[in-house]
Write a protein that holds these residues in place. Sequence first.
Motif, PDB file in Angstrom:
ATOM      1  N   GLY A  52       0.826  -1.190   0.000  1.00  0.00           N
ATOM      2  CA  GLY A  52       0.000   0.000   0.000  1.00  0.00           C
ATOM      3  C   GLY A  52       0.859   1.238   0.000  1.00  0.00           C
ATOM      4  N   PRO A  53       0.286   2.382  -0.426  1.00  0.00           N
ATOM      5  CA  PRO A  53       1.085   3.598  -0.607  1.00  0.00           C
ATOM      6  C   PRO A  53       1.711   4.143   0.668  1.00  0.00           C
ATOM      7  N   GLU A  54       1.150   3.800   1.829  1.00  0.00           N
ATOM      8  CA  GLU A  54       1.709   4.343   3.073  1.00  0.00           C
ATOM      9  C   GLU A  54       2.887   3.526   3.585  1.00  0.00           C
ATOM     10  N   TYR A  55       3.193   2.403   2.951  1.00  0.00           N
ATOM     11  CA  TYR A  55       4.304   1.562   3.365  1.00  0.00           C
ATOM     12  C   TYR A  55       5.454   1.687   2.368  1.00  0.00           C
ATOM     13  N   SER A  58       8.003  -2.168   0.152  1.00  0.00           N
ATOM     14  CA  SER A  58       7.139  -3.327   0.337  1.00  0.00           C
ATOM     15  C   SER A  58       7.866  -4.631   0.067  1.00  0.00           C
ATOM     16  N   ARG A 225      -5.301  -8.755   3.353  1.00  0.00           N
ATOM     17  CA  ARG A 225      -5.893  -7.542   2.784  1.00  0.00           C
ATOM     18  C   ARG A 225      -7.071  -7.131   3.655  1.00  0.00           C
ATOM     19  N   ASP A 227      -8.674  -2.899   4.371  1.00  0.00           N
ATOM     20  CA  ASP A 227      -9.317  -1.709   3.823  1.00  0.00           C
ATOM     21  C   ASP A 227      -8.445  -0.928   2.854  1.00  0.00           C
ATOM     22  N   ILE A 228      -7.204  -1.357   2.650  1.00  0.00           N
ATOM     23  CA  ILE A 228      -6.328  -0.643   1.731  1.00  0.00           C
ATOM     24  C   ILE A 228      -6.022  -1.540   0.539  1.00  0.00           C
ATOM     25  N   SER A 229      -5.662  -0.893  -0.562  1.00  0.00           N
ATOM     26  CA  SER A 229      -5.338  -1.639  -1.766  1.00  0.00           C
ATOM     27  C   SER A 229      -3.972  -2.306  -1.615  1.00  0.00           C
ATOM     28  N   ARG A 230      -3.940  -3.610  -1.834  1.00  0.00           N
ATOM     29  CA  ARG A 230      -2.686  -4.363  -1.833  1.00  0.00           C
ATOM     30  C   ARG A 230      -2.641  -5.169  -3.128  1.00  0.00           C
TER      31      ARG A 230
END
Length: 280
Positions: A52-55, A58, A225, A227-230
């Motif tokens: 996800g974009p906040e990590y 990855s 997975r 609530d965020i897109s993975r």
Amino acid sequence: METLELLYEASERPRFGLPPALATAYGGELGFTLPCVYANFVTSIDGVVALGPEYQSSGSAISGREPADRFVMGLLRASADAVLIGAGTLRATPRHRWTPDHVCPEAAVDFAKFRRDLGRATQPELVVVTASGDLPTEHPALQSGALVATTVDGACRLDGRLPPACTLLTVGEGSLRMVDVLAALQVHGHMAVLTEGGPHLIGNLIGEGLLDELFLTTSPVLAGRADISRPGLVAGLELLPNRPAWVDLISVRRRESFLFLRYRLRIPRVPVGPQSALAN
């Protein structure tokens, strides 16, 4: 260096002639029929390749920084004329360098010898593709020098902002077609092109029928997975049920519970539609 156990390999594969230390660690030989575009990813057992974009970083989280995976990353980079990534991958890894020795410094001497034997430049050239020109120009990988492929509008946005070591390559009007990017790379002499994503870039390459091979490390971990897109390996492109992309297994290697898989894609080259244009 960690030694991989060879479980299966298709016969009559091209061979570069690896230095003995690299051949021992890899569990055999490596080679490509040129020109070749090949991808390398690590995935969790449940198919996640990006958290996800906040990590950040990855891949390191999914692989657990497994030394054997980092060795394979380094070896595949050492085999390449160029390493191709999308703008999202650049933003997601703010301190990364896409060089062989960055991920596997203990093999740096052997990687350098391998590249000399192949008649390659000291390091593969980093190629960043962005249709919009939205790049973190302070990124150390750009500061060290890269080829930035973009559109006319993206070039205008980047004008005067890129580090002096970078070269701007304008290959599209409102959108980017990967066939045009790869044609420009061949003009630069880049016949062996490794891509490390992200999933949208892989989707564009597959959508245009341009990806020849896939190296996929299966890490023994479940990502989950919620609530965020993975995303999985391919994003922005629907294949099944109407357009299946079948592959042939070329080799299987193992290090403890990690599997290192190599596939050849059977995707025919297809006309490029609006859905295959890069937009980031």
